[in-house]
Design an enzyme around this catalytic site. Structure first.
Site, PDB file in Angstrom:
ATOM      1  N   GLU A 186      34.160  33.450  78.485  1.00 32.03           N
ATOM      2  CA  GLU A 186      35.170  32.443  78.150  1.00 32.03           C
ATOM      3  C   GLU A 186      36.431  33.131  77.604  1.00 32.03           C
ATOM      4  OE1 GLU A 186      34.907  29.081  75.061  1.00 32.03           O
ATOM      5  OE2 GLU A 186      34.266  28.071  76.879  1.00 32.03           O
ATOM      6  N   LYS A 206      36.395  19.091  83.049  1.00 29.57           N
ATOM      7  CA  LYS A 206      36.331  17.981  82.078  1.00 29.57           C
ATOM      8  C   LYS A 206      37.108  16.784  82.609  1.00 29.57           C
ATOM      9  CE  LYS A 206      36.067  20.790  77.879  1.00 29.57           C
ATOM     10  NZ  LYS A 206      36.745  21.187  76.657  1.00 29.57           N
ATOM     11  N   GLU A 219      30.324  15.603  75.396  1.00 29.33           N
ATOM     12  CA  GLU A 219      28.870  15.773  75.300  1.00 29.33           C
ATOM     13  C   GLU A 219      28.411  15.613  73.855  1.00 29.33           C
ATOM     14  OE1 GLU A 219      31.002  17.786  76.701  1.00 29.33           O
ATOM     15  OE2 GLU A 219      30.386  18.177  78.765  1.00 29.33           O
ATOM     16  N   HIS A 273       9.402  42.534  83.463  1.00 30.32           N
ATOM     17  CA  HIS A 273       8.463  41.943  84.418  1.00 30.32           C
ATOM     18  C   HIS A 273       9.136  40.839  85.225  1.00 30.32           C
ATOM     19  CE1 HIS A 273       5.154  44.209  82.613  1.00 30.32           C
ATOM     20  NE2 HIS A 273       5.826  44.030  81.484  1.00 30.32           N
ATOM     21  N   LYS A 306      34.836  21.460  66.845  1.00 28.48           N
ATOM     22  CA  LYS A 306      36.159  21.855  66.366  1.00 28.48           C
ATOM     23  C   LYS A 306      37.165  20.737  66.639  1.00 28.48           C
ATOM     24  CE  LYS A 306      39.812  25.221  67.054  1.00 28.48           C
ATOM     25  NZ  LYS A 306      40.260  26.466  67.664  1.00 28.48           N
ATOM     26  N   GLY A 335      36.703  28.441  68.872  1.00 30.46           N
ATOM     27  CA  GLY A 335      35.350  27.873  68.882  1.00 30.46           C
ATOM     28  C   GLY A 335      34.264  28.932  68.962  1.00 30.46           C
ATOM     29  N   ARG A 336      34.436  29.899  69.858  1.00 27.23           N
ATOM     30  CA  ARG A 336      33.380  30.911  70.040  1.00 27.23           C
ATOM     31  C   ARG A 336      33.407  31.982  68.958  1.00 27.23           C
ATOM     32  NH1 ARG A 336      37.009  30.467  73.903  1.00 27.23           N
ATOM     33  NH2 ARG A 336      38.430  32.184  74.396  1.00 27.23           N
TER      34      ARG A 336
END
Ligand code: F6P
Length: 544
Positions: free
Chosen positions: A358, A515, A217, A389, A211, A272-273
């Site tokens: 977030e 950041k 990263e 399990h 965005k 963004g999400r």
């Protein structure tokens, strides 16, 4: 005390919680044969059975009172009106506009952001996505050496990764057909290196999805991918045939070397999400086809319509939100487990973690005052049956109950494994609710011949307290439409909770400090000695 915790609606819920403290879910079911049927609600092909939540009809009434007192209806209307519901970033959050298309493919509502209509822009980007994805899938859009594209690599992180990754995995066509989608988020080189190891540069298309186009990263991975491509072609011209970008920051993409005509845009009013419905879904359109992408949007839109129009008491996202608030704030259960009984939904818990934590992992309210109540739960989970399990022991017998959302898409198959999958899910929900008493354990073990000390020492380890809340979300199938509806359901749940908690759901200032510090530390690793750097970093530098 905050206005929320001092409010009559909140206090009434606290008092009510004390009244029903001793009630066990087993008794609630025994007293009310119709409970399972009555405490369920369906919308957009998703059925929510919340009968195994630890509450009564009175609890629900009080929770709805709370929602009304927090002006949830007005909050929902504000979202669809394009109001600035993201005040700390001074933006709307109008992701519902991205899927606002009726059955005829035309916009259903005239949505606008601060008075500016948005549907034409959205339709234009969708048309570009369609043209591009069809050209790539049809072999007309070719790479630098004129080979058709076979593999698509989405490079992005957080909301620019989790949603498309989840959808592509969940709805992947049978192996061998169509384009293969790959996802690289982690700056740890192992992720990109492993993906690239199986690919040929000539038939690979990279989508740099960011965005902001500033995420360190993503840019580092994009640079590494470009270097890999150029190693093969040795010509910068190749980049334009093998890289496209999805971003709101066209200038930064151009600076990176991706020309504007190779960029697919979206808008700052898409968080963004909440962005998989925008051009961020390009990998979905490429891997699954534009028809599937539009069906996904249609499923989400069906949930949006329900969310906008249904009265609070029959509103699925509102109900899911209130159940969460009941568990977090009144039963003091600070976690939310999510267990999809579906291997292909294995990325759902990760997607939901970002969405809930977030969005609502906030400790100050909209006016900047500290909150005196819990907000977002810790969301965790994994796919069933595997999780049974692994961590289900703790769910059944750990000292702290953990509310569970079971997600069960049906498949139409009727073989042994399918019956086991469905039976396992239903059995776990039942076991958490019912538990097993010492008397039941005693009878069972006695029938097996145990007696005396052996019997008495065995009993406590085999008792299940039960009374552990869970919801079951049942879907008739896992299709683009039902998946779209499921994701939209949780998006709206999170928004409703933020309205009740009076917090900002659409910012994420909490990710900034790390950041900033990482930038400083990276500079420290690369540059001259810095007296302020932690000793460990100095050791790393020496080792490098
Ligand atoms: O750092 C958190 C975050 O900003 C998320 O909110 C977002 O989804 C992710 O990073 C990626 O951001 P972008 O799409 O701008 O690269």
């Amino acid at each position: 005390m905050s206005a929320l915790t001092e409010s009559p609606a909140w206090r009434a819920l606290q008092a009510h919680r004390r009244e029903i403290d001793a009630l066990h879910l087993r008794e609630l079911f025994a007293q009310d044969a119709g409970r399972g049927q009555r405490l369920s609600l369906e919308a957009a092909d998703i059925r929510l059975d919340y009968s195994r939540q630890r509450l009564t009809d009175r609890s629900l009434d009080l929770l709805l009172d709370l929602a009304r007192s927090r002006q949830v209806e007005a909050g929902i209307a504000a979202m669809f009106a394009g109001d600035t519901i993201n005040p700390t970033e001074n933006r709307a959050a109008l992701h519902v506009a991205l899927r606002n298309f009726g059955a005829d493919g035309r916009p259903e509502w005239p949505l606008a952001v601060q008075g500016r209509p948005v549907m034409d822009d959205i339709a234009a980007v969708l048309a570009r996505l369609q043209a591009f994805s069809e050209a790539v899938r049809g072999g007309r859009w070719r790479g630098y050496s004129e080979r058709p594209i076979r593999d698509v690599v989405n490079i992005g992180i957080g909301g620019s990764d989790l949603g498309p990754r989840l959808v592509c995995e969940a709805l992947a066509p049978p192996a061998g057909s169509g384009l293969r989608a790959h996802f690289v988020a982690n700056v740890d080189p192992d992720e990109l290196d492993r993906v690239l190891a199986g690919l040929k540069p000539a038939s690979t298309l990279f989508i740099v999805t960011s965005k902001t186009f500033t995420t360190a990263e993503t840019l580092a991975n994009a640079r590494a991918a470009r270097a890999w491509l150029l190693e093969s072609f040795g010509d910068e011209q190749a980049v334009a045939r093998h890289f496209v970008a999805v971003t709101t920051n066209l200038d930064a993409a151009a600076t990176f070397g991706i020309p504007t005509e190779s960029c697919f845009g979206f808008w700052d009013w898409v968080g963004g999400r909440y962005s998989l419905w925008s051009a961020v879904g390009l990998s979905i359109a490429l891997a699954l086809g534009m028809d599937a992408f539009r069906e996904l949007l249609a499923g989400a839109h069906a949930m949006d319509r329900h969310f906008r129009d249904a009265p609070l008491a029959q509103n699925l996202p509102v109900l899911l939100a209130l159940l969460g608030i009941w568990n977090v704030n009144f039963l003091s259960l600070p976690t939310q487990v999510v267990v999809p009984y579906s291997q292909v939904l294995r990325h759902f818990p990760g997607w939901l973690q970002q969405l809930e934590m977030e969005s609502n992992g906030k400790a100050v309210d909209r006016d900047g005052n500290p909150v005196d109540y819990a907000t977002a739960p810790v969301v965790w989970g994994d796919v069933g049956t595997n999780a049974q399990h692994a961590f289900f022991q703790l769910l059944h017998q750990g000292p702290q109950p953990q509310p569970v959302d079971f997600i069960l898409p049906l498949s139409g198959r009727h073989d042994e494994r399918e019956r086991q999958r469905v039976a396992n899910c239903l059995a776990q929900a039942e076991a958490l609710m019912r538990g097993k008493t010492a008397g039941e354990v005693r009878a069972e073990l006695t029938a097996r011949g145990l007696a005396g000390v052996e019997l008495e020492t065995a009993i406590p380890h085999r008792v299940f307290p039960g009374n552990r809340p869970s919801s079951l979300l049942l879907m008739p199938e896992l299709s683009p439409a039902t998946l779209g509806a499921l994701l939209a359901l949780y998006e709206h749940k999170v928004y409703v909770q933020s309205l009740v908690w009076n917090i900002c759901a659409f910012d994420q200032w909490g990710v900034e400090l790390g950041k900033q510090l990482a930038g400083r530390m990276q500079a420290g690793l690369d540059g001259p000695a810095d007296a302020d750097l932690p000793a460990l970093l100095e050791r790393l530098r020496a080792a490098g």
